[in-house]
Design a protein around this motif. Structure first.
Motif, mmCIF file in Angstrom:
data_model
loop_
_atom_site.group_PDB
_atom_site.id
_atom_site.type_symbol
_atom_site.label_atom_id
_atom_site.label_comp_id
_atom_site.label_asym_id
_atom_site.label_seq_id
_atom_site.Cartn_x
_atom_site.Cartn_y
_atom_site.Cartn_z
ATOM 1 N N ARG A 147 -20.416 21.553 3.716
ATOM 2 C CA ARG A 147 -20.988 22.178 2.534
ATOM 3 C C ARG A 147 -21.994 21.204 1.932
ATOM 4 N N LYS A 148 -23.271 21.516 2.087
ATOM 5 C CA LYS A 148 -24.326 20.613 1.630
ATOM 6 C C LYS A 148 -24.325 20.491 0.115
ATOM 7 N N HIS A 149 -24.545 19.271 -0.379
ATOM 8 C CA HIS A 149 -24.704 19.040 -1.800
ATOM 9 C C HIS A 149 -26.195 18.952 -2.131
ATOM 10 N N TYR A 150 -26.528 19.410 -3.337
ATOM 11 C CA TYR A 150 -27.926 19.456 -3.748
ATOM 12 C C TYR A 150 -28.160 18.532 -4.943
ATOM 13 N N TYR A 151 -29.359 17.957 -5.005
ATOM 14 C CA TYR A 151 -29.735 17.058 -6.100
ATOM 15 C C TYR A 151 -28.709 15.934 -6.274
ATOM 16 N N VAL A 152 -28.346 15.332 -5.157
ATOM 17 C CA VAL A 152 -27.293 14.310 -5.183
ATOM 18 C C VAL A 152 -27.724 13.094 -5.988
ATOM 19 N N ASN A 153 -28.894 12.553 -5.692
ATOM 20 C CA ASN A 153 -29.345 11.348 -6.399
ATOM 21 C C ASN A 153 -29.450 11.584 -7.898
ATOM 22 N N GLU A 154 -30.032 12.722 -8.273
ATOM 23 C CA GLU A 154 -30.192 13.024 -9.690
ATOM 24 C C GLU A 154 -28.824 13.157 -10.370
ATOM 25 N N SER A 155 -27.930 13.888 -9.723
ATOM 26 C CA SER A 155 -26.611 14.143 -10.311
ATOM 27 C C SER A 155 -25.809 12.860 -10.468
ATOM 28 N N VAL A 156 -25.775 12.056 -9.422
ATOM 29 C CA VAL A 156 -24.985 10.820 -9.461
ATOM 30 C C VAL A 156 -25.608 9.825 -10.437
ATOM 31 N N GLY A 157 -26.940 9.795 -10.501
ATOM 32 C CA GLY A 157 -27.593 8.904 -11.452
ATOM 33 C C GLY A 157 -27.234 9.231 -12.890
ATOM 34 N N ILE A 158 -27.205 10.527 -13.213
ATOM 35 C CA ILE A 158 -26.821 10.927 -14.572
ATOM 36 C C ILE A 158 -25.377 10.524 -14.854
ATOM 37 N N ALA A 159 -24.490 10.771 -13.900
ATOM 38 C CA ALA A 159 -23.074 10.412 -14.075
ATOM 39 C C ALA A 159 -22.911 8.912 -14.309
ATOM 40 N N CYS A 160 -23.653 8.114 -13.563
ATOM 41 C CA CYS A 160 -23.561 6.663 -13.732
ATOM 42 C C CYS A 160 -24.082 6.234 -15.102
ATOM 43 N N GLY A 161 -25.129 6.887 -15.582
ATOM 44 C CA GLY A 161 -25.623 6.574 -16.914
ATOM 45 C C GLY A 161 -24.589 6.861 -17.983
ATOM 46 N N MET A 162 -23.882 7.970 -17.829
ATOM 47 C CA MET A 162 -22.842 8.314 -18.797
ATOM 48 C C MET A 162 -21.665 7.348 -18.689
ATOM 49 N N PHE A 163 -21.370 6.877 -17.489
ATOM 50 C CA PHE A 163 -20.324 5.866 -17.283
ATOM 51 C C PHE A 163 -20.677 4.589 -18.039
ATOM 52 N N ILE A 164 -21.914 4.143 -17.922
ATOM 53 C CA ILE A 164 -22.370 2.933 -18.611
ATOM 54 C C ILE A 164 -22.283 3.113 -20.120
ATOM 55 N N ALA A 165 -22.732 4.268 -20.617
ATOM 56 C CA ALA A 165 -22.698 4.522 -22.056
ATOM 57 C C ALA A 165 -21.268 4.507 -22.582
ATOM 58 N N ALA A 166 -20.349 5.082 -21.819
ATOM 59 C CA ALA A 166 -18.947 5.108 -22.244
ATOM 60 C C ALA A 166 -18.372 3.698 -22.310
ATOM 61 N N LEU A 167 -18.681 2.869 -21.312
ATOM 62 C CA LEU A 167 -18.192 1.485 -21.335
ATOM 63 C C LEU A 167 -18.720 0.753 -22.556
ATOM 64 N N HIS A 168 -20.013 0.888 -22.822
ATOM 65 C CA HIS A 168 -20.623 0.190 -23.952
ATOM 66 C C HIS A 168 -20.020 0.661 -25.269
ATOM 67 N N THR A 169 -19.731 1.950 -25.362
ATOM 68 C CA THR A 169 -19.121 2.492 -26.577
ATOM 69 C C THR A 169 -17.775 1.841 -26.864
ATOM 70 N N MET A 170 -17.058 1.446 -25.798
ATOM 71 C CA MET A 170 -15.747 0.804 -25.959
ATOM 72 C C MET A 170 -15.840 -0.710 -26.113
ATOM 73 N N GLY A 171 -17.056 -1.253 -26.146
ATOM 74 C CA GLY A 171 -17.214 -2.696 -26.298
ATOM 75 C C GLY A 171 -17.133 -3.455 -24.997
ATOM 76 N N LEU A 172 -17.231 -2.753 -23.875
ATOM 77 C CA LEU A 172 -17.194 -3.397 -22.561
ATOM 78 C C LEU A 172 -18.602 -3.571 -22.024
ATOM 79 N N SER A 173 -18.733 -4.446 -21.043
ATOM 80 C CA SER A 173 -20.037 -4.729 -20.450
ATOM 81 C C SER A 173 -20.000 -4.449 -18.958
ATOM 82 N N THR A 174 -21.185 -4.235 -18.399
ATOM 83 C CA THR A 174 -21.295 -3.997 -16.968
ATOM 84 C C THR A 174 -22.683 -4.373 -16.488
#
Length: 228
Positions: A147-174
């Protein structure tokens, strides 16, 4: 594990809260000011971080929009000291080929020079957690087809950005560490061939003596273009 998610979604009402203008702006400014403090960190404390904090950040990442709602990401959590050591050794081996072995093209080396980055990645062992995000190119079906996935780079990039924002919100660094090539992460994390390493995140508290380059960000006038 092979799974399938091919079905129709029911549609349900969606009524997000609408705030008064002053509250909208207050929330927007608060979020901007919080994120404007975020920096990529290469000097970490070894102080423990609750696993639930990382889980919450992944939960936040998992809310990201994705092409056809296929959510083409996997986050691998590493806390074992021996595995972190293996990741560091493999990452440094690739980075030495980049920095000392001349694999980096001259223009890339020139761009990196002001940041004073090197092949030393000791922080990969110092931090309490490593999180490796993998991008799924496709999803195996039970019948052996893909089952082919579409817009993989765009989708994963957005998810990673939200991951970073969540860490920073909790006072963590990455740090968004992307050693190239990253095939060693597939082997160490024992991931299947339909996934490819996307970003390696060290997750922890910034060290008490951590330093970062004194950078400035582009002003709004350079990044927001208003059409006449």
């Amino acid at each position: 594990m092979i799974v399938t998610r091919e079905h129709s979604y029911p549609f349900i009402p969606y009524r997000p809260e609408r705030y008064p203008e002053d509250e909208m702006l207050r929330r927007g400014r608060g979020f901007y000011e919080l994120m404007d403090q975020r920096r990529s960190v290469r000097f970490f404390s070894d102080d423990p971080v609750p696993r639930e904090c990382v889980e919450l950040a992944v939960r936040a990442a998992n809310t990201a929009p994705s092409g056809a709602h296929q959510q083409p990401w996997k986050f691998v959590l590493i806390g074992d000291a021996e595995t972190k050591k293996r990741v560091r050794e493999a990452a440094e081996a690739e980075e030495r080929r980049n920095y000392e072995g001349g694999r980096l093209p001259p223009d890339w080396r020139e761009a990196l020079a002001p940041l004073e980055t090197t092949s030393d990645k000791a922080y990969l062992e110092t931090v309490p957690w490593l999180v490796v995000c993998f991008a799924e190119k496709y999803e195996p079906r039970l019948d052996g087809t893909k089952r082919k996935h579409y817009y993989v780079n765009e989708s994963v990039g957005i998810a990673c950005g939200m991951f970073i924002a969540a860490l920073h919100t909790m006072g963590l660094s990455t740090l968004t560490h992307t050693p190239n090539p990253m095939a060693f992460l597939t082997e160490i994390c024992e991931r299947p061939s339909n996934e490819r390493p996307y970003i390696l995140f060290p997750v922890g508290y910034a060290a008490d003596d951590a330093e970062v380059p004194d950078l400035t960000r582009k002003p709004l006038s350079e990044v927001l273009i208003e059409m006449p």
